[in-house]
Design a protein around this motif. Structure first.
Motif, PDB file in Angstrom:
ATOM      1  N   ASP A  35       0.854  -1.198   0.000  1.00 22.63           N
ATOM      2  CA  ASP A  35       0.000   0.000   0.000  1.00 22.63           C
ATOM      3  C   ASP A  35       0.888   1.245   0.000  1.00 22.63           C
ATOM      4  O   ASP A  35       1.122   1.872   1.020  1.00 22.63           O
ATOM      5  CB  ASP A  35      -0.916  -0.034   1.221  1.00 22.63           C
ATOM      6  N   LYS A  36       1.357   1.612  -1.172  1.00 22.09           N
ATOM      7  CA  LYS A  36       2.336   2.703  -1.315  1.00 22.09           C
ATOM      8  C   LYS A  36       1.802   4.054  -0.834  1.00 22.09           C
ATOM      9  O   LYS A  36       2.524   4.831  -0.233  1.00 22.09           O
ATOM     10  CB  LYS A  36       2.782   2.843  -2.777  1.00 22.09           C
ATOM     11  N   ASN A  37       0.520   4.339  -1.091  1.00 20.82           N
ATOM     12  CA  ASN A  37      -0.006   5.642  -0.696  1.00 20.82           C
ATOM     13  C   ASN A  37      -0.613   5.645   0.714  1.00 20.82           C
ATOM     14  O   ASN A  37      -1.080   6.673   1.181  1.00 20.82           O
ATOM     15  CB  ASN A  37      -1.026   6.160  -1.719  1.00 20.82           C
ATOM     16  N   GLY A  38      -0.641   4.507   1.372  1.00 19.40           N
ATOM     17  CA  GLY A  38      -1.074   4.434   2.764  1.00 19.40           C
ATOM     18  C   GLY A  38      -2.553   4.689   2.997  1.00 19.40           C
ATOM     19  O   GLY A  38      -2.954   5.038   4.111  1.00 19.40           O
ATOM     20  N   ASP A  39      -3.401   4.454   1.989  1.00 18.89           N
ATOM     21  CA  ASP A  39      -4.830   4.707   2.164  1.00 18.89           C
ATOM     22  C   ASP A  39      -5.604   3.507   2.702  1.00 18.89           C
ATOM     23  O   ASP A  39      -6.812   3.557   2.858  1.00 18.89           O
ATOM     24  CB  ASP A  39      -5.458   5.186   0.853  1.00 18.89           C
ATOM     25  N   GLY A  40      -4.911   2.400   2.976  1.00 16.86           N
ATOM     26  CA  GLY A  40      -5.575   1.217   3.526  1.00 16.86           C
ATOM     27  C   GLY A  40      -6.182   0.321   2.465  1.00 16.86           C
ATOM     28  O   GLY A  40      -6.879  -0.637   2.795  1.00 16.86           O
ATOM     29  N   LYS A  41      -5.952   0.637   1.204  1.00 15.94           N
ATOM     30  CA  LYS A  41      -6.461  -0.159   0.088  1.00 15.94           C
ATOM     31  C   LYS A  41      -5.359  -0.319  -0.948  1.00 15.94           C
ATOM     32  O   LYS A  41      -4.489   0.526  -1.065  1.00 15.94           O
ATOM     33  CB  LYS A  41      -7.643   0.537  -0.589  1.00 15.94           C
ATOM     34  N   LEU A  42      -5.456  -1.393  -1.710  1.00 11.82           N
ATOM     35  CA  LEU A  42      -4.536  -1.592  -2.826  1.00 11.82           C
ATOM     36  C   LEU A  42      -5.291  -1.294  -4.110  1.00 11.82           C
ATOM     37  O   LEU A  42      -6.342  -1.884  -4.372  1.00 11.82           O
ATOM     38  CB  LEU A  42      -4.035  -3.039  -2.866  1.00 11.82           C
ATOM     39  N   ASP A  43      -4.778  -0.354  -4.897  1.00  8.95           N
ATOM     40  CA  ASP A  43      -5.378  -0.126  -6.208  1.00  8.95           C
ATOM     41  C   ASP A  43      -4.718  -1.088  -7.196  1.00  8.95           C
ATOM     42  O   ASP A  43      -3.830  -1.856  -6.827  1.00  8.95           O
ATOM     43  CB  ASP A  43      -5.256   1.339  -6.642  1.00  8.95           C
ATOM     44  N   LYS A  44      -5.150  -1.062  -8.452  1.00  8.97           N
ATOM     45  CA  LYS A  44      -4.629  -2.016  -9.444  1.00  8.97           C
ATOM     46  C   LYS A  44      -3.120  -1.897  -9.627  1.00  8.97           C
ATOM     47  O   LYS A  44      -2.430  -2.897  -9.744  1.00  8.97           O
ATOM     48  CB  LYS A  44      -5.330  -1.840 -10.784  1.00  8.97           C
ATOM     49  N   GLU A  84      -0.862  -0.790  -7.438  1.00 11.83           N
ATOM     50  CA  GLU A  84      -0.179  -1.312  -6.245  1.00 11.83           C
ATOM     51  C   GLU A  84      -0.234  -2.837  -6.238  1.00 11.83           C
ATOM     52  O   GLU A  84       0.750  -3.499  -5.895  1.00 11.83           O
ATOM     53  CB  GLU A  84      -0.828  -0.754  -4.973  1.00 11.83           C
ATOM     54  N   ALA A  85      -1.381  -3.391  -6.607  1.00 14.21           N
ATOM     55  CA  ALA A  85      -1.529  -4.848  -6.644  1.00 14.21           C
ATOM     56  C   ALA A  85      -0.586  -5.453  -7.685  1.00 14.21           C
ATOM     57  O   ALA A  85       0.064  -6.468  -7.423  1.00 14.21           O
ATOM     58  CB  ALA A  85      -2.972  -5.230  -6.944  1.00 14.21           C
ATOM     59  N   ALA A  86      -0.504  -4.820  -8.852  1.00 10.88           N
ATOM     60  CA  ALA A  86       0.366  -5.336  -9.913  1.00 10.88           C
ATOM     61  C   ALA A  86       1.827  -5.282  -9.486  1.00 10.88           C
ATOM     62  O   ALA A  86       2.604  -6.189  -9.800  1.00 10.88           O
ATOM     63  CB  ALA A  86       0.161  -4.541 -11.190  1.00 10.88           C
ATOM     64  N   GLY A  87       2.209  -4.233  -8.778  1.00 12.74           N
ATOM     65  CA  GLY A  87       3.589  -4.111  -8.325  1.00 12.74           C
ATOM     66  C   GLY A  87       3.937  -5.081  -7.215  1.00 12.74           C
ATOM     67  O   GLY A  87       5.089  -5.467  -7.047  1.00 12.74           O
ATOM     68  N   HIS A  88       2.950  -5.506  -6.457  1.00 11.40           N
ATOM     69  CA  HIS A  88       3.203  -6.383  -5.315  1.00 11.40           C
ATOM     70  C   HIS A  88       3.030  -7.865  -5.659  1.00 11.40           C
ATOM     71  O   HIS A  88       3.861  -8.690  -5.303  1.00 11.40           O
ATOM     72  CB  HIS A  88       2.270  -6.011  -4.158  1.00 11.40           C
ATOM     73  N   ARG A  91      -0.569 -12.075  -9.539  1.00  5.95           N
ATOM     74  CA  ARG A  91      -1.814 -12.859  -9.494  1.00  5.95           C
ATOM     75  C   ARG A  91      -2.934 -12.078  -8.824  1.00  5.95           C
ATOM     76  O   ARG A  91      -4.097 -12.236  -9.163  1.00  5.95           O
ATOM     77  CB  ARG A  91      -1.581 -14.187  -8.785  1.00  5.95           C
ATOM     78  N   LEU A  92      -2.571 -11.234  -7.874  1.00  6.94           N
ATOM     79  CA  LEU A  92      -3.552 -10.379  -7.225  1.00  6.94           C
ATOM     80  C   LEU A  92      -4.117  -9.400  -8.247  1.00  6.94           C
ATOM     81  O   LEU A  92      -5.326  -9.162  -8.306  1.00  6.94           O
ATOM     82  CB  LEU A  92      -2.911  -9.637  -6.052  1.00  6.94           C
ATOM     83  N   ALA A  93      -3.253  -8.859  -9.088  1.00  5.16           N
ATOM     84  CA  ALA A  93      -3.691  -7.926 -10.121  1.00  5.16           C
ATOM     85  C   ALA A  93      -4.561  -8.627 -11.164  1.00  5.16           C
ATOM     86  O   ALA A  93      -5.550  -8.059 -11.636  1.00  5.16           O
ATOM     87  CB  ALA A  93      -2.478  -7.281 -10.790  1.00  5.16           C
ATOM     88  N   GLU A  94      -4.224  -9.864 -11.520  1.00 10.56           N
ATOM     89  CA  GLU A  94      -5.004 -10.624 -12.499  1.00 10.56           C
ATOM     90  C   GLU A  94      -6.443 -10.828 -12.028  1.00 10.56           C
ATOM     91  O   GLU A  94      -7.372 -10.830 -12.821  1.00 10.56           O
ATOM     92  CB  GLU A  94      -4.376 -11.998 -12.752  1.00 10.56           C
ATOM     93  N   ASP A  97     -15.074  -0.753  -5.682  1.00 10.97           N
ATOM     94  CA  ASP A  97     -14.701   0.646  -5.441  1.00 10.97           C
ATOM     95  C   ASP A  97     -13.321   0.982  -5.990  1.00 10.97           C
ATOM     96  O   ASP A  97     -12.802   2.071  -5.764  1.00 10.97           O
ATOM     97  CB  ASP A  97     -14.770   0.976  -3.949  1.00 10.97           C
ATOM     98  N   GLY A  98     -12.713   0.040  -6.706  1.00 10.02           N
ATOM     99  CA  GLY A  98     -11.407   0.291  -7.298  1.00 10.02           C
ATOM    100  C   GLY A  98     -10.246   0.043  -6.358  1.00 10.02           C
ATOM    101  O   GLY A  98      -9.108   0.363  -6.679  1.00 10.02           O
ATOM    102  N   GLY A  99     -10.515  -0.530  -5.200  1.00 11.07           N
ATOM    103  CA  GLY A  99      -9.462  -0.832  -4.240  1.00 11.07           C
ATOM    104  C   GLY A  99      -9.777  -2.101  -3.463  1.00 11.07           C
ATOM    105  O   GLY A  99     -10.937  -2.429  -3.224  1.00 11.07           O
ATOM    106  N   ILE A 100      -8.732  -2.819  -3.094  1.00 11.71           N
ATOM    107  CA  ILE A 100      -8.888  -4.036  -2.293  1.00 11.71           C
ATOM    108  C   ILE A 100      -8.416  -3.719  -0.883  1.00 11.71           C
ATOM    109  O   ILE A 100      -7.257  -3.360  -0.676  1.00 11.71           O
ATOM    110  CB  ILE A 100      -8.056  -5.199  -2.878  1.00 11.71           C
ATOM    111  N   ASP A 101      -9.330  -3.867   0.081  1.00 13.25           N
ATOM    112  CA  ASP A 101      -8.934  -3.634   1.467  1.00 13.25           C
ATOM    113  C   ASP A 101      -8.673  -4.978   2.162  1.00 13.25           C
ATOM    114  O   ASP A 101      -8.827  -6.043   1.562  1.00 13.25           O
ATOM    115  CB  ASP A 101      -9.978  -2.802   2.213  1.00 13.25           C
ATOM    116  N   LYS A 102      -8.301  -4.926   3.417  1.00  7.07           N
ATOM    117  CA  LYS A 102      -7.940  -6.143   4.151  1.00  7.07           C
ATOM    118  C   LYS A 102      -9.127  -7.083   4.298  1.00  7.07           C
ATOM    119  O   LYS A 102      -8.962  -8.301   4.256  1.00  7.07           O
ATOM    120  CB  LYS A 102      -7.386  -5.764   5.523  1.00  7.07           C
ATOM    121  N   GLU A 103     -10.313  -6.525   4.457  1.00  4.29           N
ATOM    122  CA  GLU A 103     -11.511  -7.358   4.590  1.00  4.29           C
ATOM    123  C   GLU A 103     -11.777  -8.136   3.302  1.00  4.29           C
ATOM    124  O   GLU A 103     -12.111  -9.318   3.340  1.00  4.29           O
ATOM    125  CB  GLU A 103     -12.719  -6.485   4.946  1.00  4.29           C
ATOM    126  N   GLU A 104     -11.618  -7.505   2.172  1.00  6.61           N
ATOM    127  CA  GLU A 104     -11.825  -8.193   0.890  1.00  6.61           C
ATOM    128  C   GLU A 104     -10.777  -9.278   0.683  1.00  6.61           C
ATOM    129  O   GLU A 104     -11.088 -10.354   0.153  1.00  6.61           O
ATOM    130  CB  GLU A 104     -11.805  -7.185  -0.256  1.00  6.61           C
TER     131      GLU A 104
END
Length: 170
Positions: A46-55, A57-61, A64-67, A77-84
C-alpha cells in the motif's frame, strides 16, 4: 535386563510426547506471527497508505492479485482492502476443502465400480450403480472401447462442472 527395558520404555514415552502436535499456545503464537507478516506485506504494498490496494499497487506487489483484482474487489470501489482479502482467502480455503472432498469421493466411486480392478469400468461393472453414467456411457467412452478409463471419467466430470458453471453464470 530391567534397566534396558526401563530405558526403552522411557525413550518410547518421550518420543510420543515429542510427536504431539503443537500446543494451542504455540499455534496461536504462529498465527499471530503470520498475521504480523501479512500486515507488513500489505503495508509494504500500500504505497499511498490509504488502507487499500489499487490495481497499480496490486500489480507491483503480486501479479496474481492484479489478475484477479476485479473478482477480489467485492464492492467494486477500485481498491482491495484487508476485509476483501480475508474474504478471498476464506473462499479459496473453502473451495480447496470442497474440491478435495469431491475428488476423493469420485476416486472412491470409480474404485468401487471397478470390480475386476483393471483400472477401467465396463458397462457390466457399471450396471445400474449410477444411472446417469449408464445413460451417457457411450458419450463418456470417448475411445469407444466399451470401458470408461479414469481419464474419461475425469474428463466427463470436468465437462459437467463446466456446464453447471456456465448455467449459473447466465
Amino acid at each position: 535386563m530391567r534397566k534396558t527395558l526401563l530405558f526403552t520404555a522411557l525413550a518410547l514415552a518421550s518420543g510420543l510426547v515429542l510427536a504431539q502436535p503443537a500446543a494451542p499456545a504455540d499455534r496461536e503464537a504462529m498465527r499471530a506471527e503470520w498475521r504480523a507478516k501479512a500486515e507488513a506485506r500489505f503495508a509494504e504494498a500500500d504505497k499511498n497508505g490509504d488502507g487499500k490496494l489499487d490495481k497499480a499497487e496490486a500489480a507491483g506487489h503480486a501479479p496474481r492479485l492484479a489478475e484477479n483484482f476485479d473478482r477480489i474487489d467485492a464492492n467494486a470501489d477500485g481498491g482491495i482492502d484487508k476485509e476483501e482479502l480475508a474474504q478471498m482467502r476464506a473462499k479459496m480455503h473453502h473451495g480447496r476443502r470442497g474440491m478435495h472432498a469431491r475428488r476423493t469421493f469420485h476416486q472412491g466411486l470409480f474404485l468401487g465400480m471397478d470390480d475386476d480392478r483393471n483400472g477401467a469400468i465396463s458397462r457390466a461393472e457399471l450396471g445400474d450403480k449410477v444411472p446417469k453414467l449408464a445413460e451417457n456411457f457411450a458419450a463418456i467412452d470417448k475411445d469407444g472401447n466399451g470401458e470408461l478409463s479414469h481419464e474419461e471419467f475425469r474428463a466427463h466430470r470436468q465437462e459437467m462442472r463446466a456446464k453447471r458453471q456456465a448455467a449459473r453464470a447466465k
